[in-house]
Write a protein that holds these residues in place. Sequence first.
Motif, PDB file in Angstrom:
ATOM      1  N   PHE A  17      -3.057   6.794 -14.069  1.00 51.76           N
ATOM      2  CA  PHE A  17      -2.423   5.422 -13.590  1.00 51.76           C
ATOM      3  C   PHE A  17      -3.320   4.895 -12.620  1.00 51.76           C
ATOM      4  O   PHE A  17      -3.135   3.791 -12.377  1.00 51.76           O
ATOM      5  N   GLU A  18      -4.438   5.419 -12.100  1.00 50.32           N
ATOM      6  CA  GLU A  18      -5.315   4.876 -11.122  1.00 50.32           C
ATOM      7  C   GLU A  18      -6.636   4.225 -11.948  1.00 50.32           C
ATOM      8  O   GLU A  18      -7.857   4.324 -11.280  1.00 50.32           O
ATOM      9  N   ALA A  19      -6.555   4.199 -13.216  1.00 53.63           N
ATOM     10  CA  ALA A  19      -7.579   3.591 -13.915  1.00 53.63           C
ATOM     11  C   ALA A  19      -8.115   2.492 -13.125  1.00 53.63           C
ATOM     12  O   ALA A  19      -9.594   2.626 -13.124  1.00 53.63           O
ATOM     13  N   ALA A  20      -7.762   1.566 -12.608  1.00 55.58           N
ATOM     14  CA  ALA A  20      -8.318   0.369 -11.928  1.00 55.58           C
ATOM     15  C   ALA A  20      -8.773   0.883 -10.739  1.00 55.58           C
ATOM     16  O   ALA A  20     -10.168   0.401 -10.177  1.00 55.58           O
ATOM     17  N   ALA A  21      -8.213   1.775  -9.887  1.00 54.05           N
ATOM     18  CA  ALA A  21      -8.573   2.103  -8.614  1.00 54.05           C
ATOM     19  C   ALA A  21      -9.675   3.008  -8.671  1.00 54.05           C
ATOM     20  O   ALA A  21     -10.673   3.039  -7.878  1.00 54.05           O
ATOM     21  N   ASN A  22      -9.824   4.036  -9.566  1.00 53.31           N
ATOM     22  CA  ASN A  22     -10.661   5.082  -9.647  1.00 53.31           C
ATOM     23  C   ASN A  22     -11.908   4.835 -10.546  1.00 53.31           C
ATOM     24  O   ASN A  22     -13.009   5.615 -10.316  1.00 53.31           O
ATOM     25  N   ASP A  23     -11.514   4.076 -11.249  1.00 48.72           N
ATOM     26  CA  ASP A  23     -12.877   3.691 -12.468  1.00 48.72           C
ATOM     27  C   ASP A  23     -13.888   3.033 -11.677  1.00 48.72           C
ATOM     28  O   ASP A  23     -14.015   1.637 -11.325  1.00 48.72           O
ATOM     29  N   PRO A  24     -15.256   3.690 -11.497  1.00 47.83           N
ATOM     30  CA  PRO A  24     -16.339   3.063 -10.943  1.00 47.83           C
ATOM     31  C   PRO A  24     -16.881   1.867 -11.862  1.00 47.83           C
ATOM     32  O   PRO A  24     -17.424   0.723 -11.218  1.00 47.83           O
ATOM     33  N   ASP A  25     -16.613   1.642 -13.040  1.00 48.43           N
ATOM     34  CA  ASP A  25     -16.608   0.455 -13.716  1.00 48.43           C
ATOM     35  C   ASP A  25     -16.003  -0.890 -13.176  1.00 48.43           C
ATOM     36  O   ASP A  25     -16.327  -2.171 -13.404  1.00 48.43           O
ATOM     37  N   SER A  73      -9.157  -7.809  -4.980  1.00 47.33           N
ATOM     38  CA  SER A  73      -8.448  -6.774  -4.798  1.00 47.33           C
ATOM     39  C   SER A  73      -7.572  -6.651  -5.765  1.00 47.33           C
ATOM     40  O   SER A  73      -7.289  -7.281  -6.901  1.00 47.33           O
ATOM     41  N   PHE A  74      -7.169  -5.109  -5.783  1.00 42.65           N
ATOM     42  CA  PHE A  74      -6.170  -4.497  -7.025  1.00 42.65           C
ATOM     43  C   PHE A  74      -5.417  -3.591  -6.059  1.00 42.65           C
ATOM     44  O   PHE A  74      -5.867  -3.032  -5.158  1.00 42.65           O
ATOM     45  N   VAL A  75      -4.529  -2.804  -7.206  1.00 42.08           N
ATOM     46  CA  VAL A  75      -3.510  -1.754  -6.557  1.00 42.08           C
ATOM     47  C   VAL A  75      -3.929  -0.679  -7.489  1.00 42.08           C
ATOM     48  O   VAL A  75      -4.000  -0.774  -8.654  1.00 42.08           O
ATOM     49  N   SER A  76      -3.852   0.581  -6.726  1.00 44.15           N
ATOM     50  CA  SER A  76      -3.622   1.828  -7.570  1.00 44.15           C
ATOM     51  C   SER A  76      -2.242   1.804  -7.708  1.00 44.15           C
ATOM     52  O   SER A  76      -1.243   2.169  -6.795  1.00 44.15           O
ATOM     53  N   LYS A  77      -1.570   2.079  -8.750  1.00 43.55           N
ATOM     54  CA  LYS A  77      -0.159   1.849  -9.374  1.00 43.55           C
ATOM     55  C   LYS A  77       0.371   3.366  -9.036  1.00 43.55           C
ATOM     56  O   LYS A  77       1.500   3.455  -8.740  1.00 43.55           O
ATOM     57  N   ASN A  78      -0.766   4.368  -9.154  1.00 40.73           N
ATOM     58  CA  ASN A  78      -0.212   5.708  -8.809  1.00 40.73           C
ATOM     59  C   ASN A  78       0.326   5.842  -7.348  1.00 40.73           C
ATOM     60  O   ASN A  78       1.273   6.272  -7.142  1.00 40.73           O
ATOM     61  N   THR A  79      -0.722   5.375  -6.284  1.00 44.95           N
ATOM     62  CA  THR A  79      -0.324   5.548  -4.968  1.00 44.95           C
ATOM     63  C   THR A  79       0.204   4.430  -4.414  1.00 44.95           C
ATOM     64  O   THR A  79       0.804   4.571  -3.215  1.00 44.95           O
ATOM     65  N   GLU A 103      -1.464   2.011  -3.191  1.00 36.47           N
ATOM     66  CA  GLU A 103      -2.477   1.703  -2.358  1.00 36.47           C
ATOM     67  C   GLU A 103      -3.019   0.423  -2.590  1.00 36.47           C
ATOM     68  O   GLU A 103      -3.516   0.065  -4.084  1.00 36.47           O
ATOM     69  N   VAL A 104      -3.348  -0.786  -1.824  1.00 38.03           N
ATOM     70  CA  VAL A 104      -4.075  -1.884  -2.231  1.00 38.03           C
ATOM     71  C   VAL A 104      -5.596  -1.691  -1.721  1.00 38.03           C
ATOM     72  O   VAL A 104      -5.911  -1.229  -0.547  1.00 38.03           O
ATOM     73  N   ILE A 105      -6.491  -1.967  -2.668  1.00 40.41           N
ATOM     74  CA  ILE A 105      -8.060  -1.836  -2.379  1.00 40.41           C
ATOM     75  C   ILE A 105      -8.567  -3.157  -2.543  1.00 40.41           C
ATOM     76  O   ILE A 105      -8.526  -3.975  -3.374  1.00 40.41           O
ATOM     77  N   ILE A 106      -9.291  -3.578  -1.144  1.00 40.36           N
ATOM     78  CA  ILE A 106      -9.994  -4.849  -0.874  1.00 40.36           C
ATOM     79  C   ILE A 106     -11.595  -4.642  -1.138  1.00 40.36           C
ATOM     80  O   ILE A 106     -11.718  -3.848  -0.058  1.00 40.36           O
ATOM     81  N   LEU A 147     -11.723  -1.906   2.093  1.00 39.76           N
ATOM     82  CA  LEU A 147     -10.476  -1.581   2.742  1.00 39.76           C
ATOM     83  C   LEU A 147      -9.261  -1.065   2.103  1.00 39.76           C
ATOM     84  O   LEU A 147      -9.037  -1.723   0.856  1.00 39.76           O
ATOM     85  N   VAL A 148      -8.789   0.104   2.228  1.00 44.73           N
ATOM     86  CA  VAL A 148      -7.740   0.615   1.554  1.00 44.73           C
ATOM     87  C   VAL A 148      -6.459   0.581   2.323  1.00 44.73           C
ATOM     88  O   VAL A 148      -6.665   1.265   3.467  1.00 44.73           O
ATOM     89  N   ILE A 149      -5.403   0.053   2.094  1.00 46.88           N
ATOM     90  CA  ILE A 149      -4.296   0.076   2.637  1.00 46.88           C
ATOM     91  C   ILE A 149      -3.092   0.585   1.768  1.00 46.88           C
ATOM     92  O   ILE A 149      -2.666   0.199   0.848  1.00 46.88           O
ATOM     93  N   ASP A 150      -2.200   1.695   2.479  1.00 48.25           N
ATOM     94  CA  ASP A 150      -1.050   2.290   1.697  1.00 48.25           C
ATOM     95  C   ASP A 150       0.076   1.570   2.087  1.00 48.25           C
ATOM     96  O   ASP A 150       0.678   1.326   3.105  1.00 48.25           O
ATOM     97  N   GLN A 151       0.374   0.824   0.967  1.00 45.51           N
ATOM     98  CA  GLN A 151       1.572  -0.232   1.070  1.00 45.51           C
ATOM     99  C   GLN A 151       2.993   0.668   1.711  1.00 45.51           C
ATOM    100  O   GLN A 151       3.817   0.132   2.083  1.00 45.51           O
ATOM    101  N   LYS A 152       2.983   1.726   1.133  1.00 46.23           N
ATOM    102  CA  LYS A 152       4.230   2.799   1.364  1.00 46.23           C
ATOM    103  C   LYS A 152       4.506   2.953   2.684  1.00 46.23           C
ATOM    104  O   LYS A 152       5.645   3.301   3.214  1.00 46.23           O
ATOM    105  N   LYS A 153       3.468   2.845   3.516  1.00 46.15           N
ATOM    106  CA  LYS A 153       3.378   3.272   5.254  1.00 46.15           C
ATOM    107  C   LYS A 153       3.769   2.112   5.718  1.00 46.15           C
ATOM    108  O   LYS A 153       3.749   2.223   7.272  1.00 46.15           O
ATOM    109  N   ILE A 154       3.690   0.856   5.312  1.00 52.84           N
ATOM    110  CA  ILE A 154       4.193  -0.393   6.183  1.00 52.84           C
ATOM    111  C   ILE A 154       5.512  -0.474   6.489  1.00 52.84           C
ATOM    112  O   ILE A 154       6.321  -0.026   5.693  1.00 52.84           O
ATOM    113  N   PRO A 155       5.592  -0.657   7.936  1.00 50.95           N
ATOM    114  CA  PRO A 155       7.092  -0.503   8.262  1.00 50.95           C
ATOM    115  C   PRO A 155       7.937  -1.478   7.517  1.00 50.95           C
ATOM    116  O   PRO A 155       7.685  -2.419   6.931  1.00 50.95           O
ATOM    117  N   THR A 156       9.417  -1.269   7.545  1.00 47.22           N
ATOM    118  CA  THR A 156      10.251  -1.973   6.843  1.00 47.22           C
ATOM    119  C   THR A 156      10.570  -3.320   7.446  1.00 47.22           C
ATOM    120  O   THR A 156      10.405  -3.604   8.447  1.00 47.22           O
TER     121      THR A 156
END
Length: 672
Positions: free
Chosen positions: A187-195, A347-353, A355-358, A412-421
């Motif tokens: 699921f993290e193809a875009a986030a983990n793929d060095p290409d 910027s893109f998102v890791s759909k697995n986690t 997390e937004v990666i900028i 910069l990597v931000i975990d969107q799940k940890k952002i306050p309600t």
Amino acid sequence: MGNSRSFLIGVLLTFFLFLSYLTSVQAADDAQYWVCLSKVLCASDTNTCNTTVDLGHKALVSVGANKPLANKDTYVIECVDIGTREMCTTGDENLDKIVYKNASDLSDLKKTYQYVRSEVAYQSDGKLFTYSQPFKTDSSGNINPFVWHSATSTTTGHRFFAMNFYDPKSNDISAVPGGQSVTAFNFEAAANDPDCKSISWDPDGIVFDSYTLQPVDGAMVQLEALDPVKNTFAPYYKYNSANKNITAIDQEKELDGVYRFYVPAGTYRLQVTKSGYTFPSDSQKISQKAVNLYTKAYPKIYPSQTGASIVEKEGNLEERNIPLDPVTVPSTTAVKTTSIALLGTGSFVSKNTGEVIINGKVNKPYAKIYGYSKNVTSNARATCLVPSTNAETDTSSPCSFVRANYKGEFELVIDQKKIPTGEVWGELVYQKELDIPAYISKKFLITKDTHNPVEQIIASVSNFFSRYFAVEAATKTSASFEPIPTFLEGIAYDSKKEVIPNATVGVYLQNSDNPYYQTKADVNGHYKITSEFLPSMPYKIRYTSPSGSSVTVSTSQYVSQNQTYTQANKVNIYQYQNAKGGTASPNDKKTSTSSTSSAQKSGNGTYAPGTKTNAASVSNDRTANTTGTVSNNSQASIIVVFILIVLLIAFAGIFLAFFILKKRSEGADRTI
């Protein structure tokens, strides 16, 4: 008899025209399959590129670990990091409009950033070949590697993608070349793929103050070339074929201390002048601590580390960073004249986690990069977020940040799940590092040298400058970003926040007029789009009523409009959830269920910048499991089409039987 034959021919023609129409409708419903392409900076590996002509900005582009579809027309797209988004192009506006429907970034790239792409292409062996898109993949999903050459007026990042059109109702992506199994889907193809990471191919050299380590604005850098006959150096000149003049390229004067020269093979050297400074830096006269600091802060120091002569080979980018010694005390000119600026981000998102990666670049070395959430109601800055990786703590506040490198590059990597309600990502805040020596001293444990008189002078005036520095340290610049939900569920609203029954819900990438994915809301305006049908890139949502009126909302507006609904129904828009209810845990890069849809069976393909249309849809019932990628409407259409085909075949058979019986009857009459 003649009328019967004409009728039969008419029926058959109608039948085949109908089949042709169905084929054309399916072609219009083609989706897009994207993968990141591998790229090698030619300057870093001239043996790989092996070009015989110096093209300047070159990268060898090839298929990486994630392959395009086999035996398919393949479009190669370059995405350039500009400001807070990427601008993407095939290099041809007509091809762009095929990929992105009516949209093309090419004219804006040319006008604003002087983008140019060379029509001359080279294979990896250095031979010329005819550059013509789309390319055709072989049975393994490969295309021949080739050298891509393009340039912009600003230093920025570049990424390359391959895109195929495919029928979402076929098995085109059920078995991507390489035998990728369902359980190995990442699921993290875009986030983990060095290409998928950006590369920068502008040769950046920085002129900086040897004490403050800040870039020196307005320094004059003169390029001199070696005359091989006279064995002497002289200012370099170049013939300009555009205006038939001899143009001097003997000096560069830019802000932020950055200079660039693009020259053919040869031997060169640099001369630098700036009022209040001396060149070259003299390690015998300045503090040893200063020398230790700048050799740690910047690589390839000119001329002390690299030598005065620069031997430029074809395709090489010879970086040189140049310290200047202040005549009296450290200059703060560089700090005062230009503010920090964001040169480009992708910027893109890791759909697995979730997390937004900028990935980005600013115009100041060692800058601090902060990530903030926004209040979904007021859109005001809210919480200072803790980066997921490489976080540093600000001593003057509870905020955390990541630090850019000496070129201003950062991630910069931000975990969107940890952002306050009640809050969403995002705002990027970037601040100059005004005390680079203190940072480098702490990082490399460099002690103070009190024996040098210049060092003592600097110490005596430090209090004066510290007051100025303290004021400047509070200055921050920001850029706004949109959150990237990995799961959508909610209600379609118009501009007056009234429900749109039976709305068409489309997901659109920022630079495309083609819907990445479309589905239908029910009579209550409710819809759901699961993770496999959402892109890894920033996107927007468009609601279209049955009457044809439409409204486009940003992802932050979606969150605001559906905040009550998602909270009441415990919908986590940052948790991966596929159409069959499968989820992925943050530490699991594979599927946690074997119930994987055909879209998931696409190996490591990235859901990246765009799609034509997608007939697949999800169930409108929140409590029901979606059992496939084809919507109820699409299933009904298929059934209707099947019935019509059966009726046409039956009708043709009946007519044919009637025609044969009639012919036999006429034959019997003639016998009598």
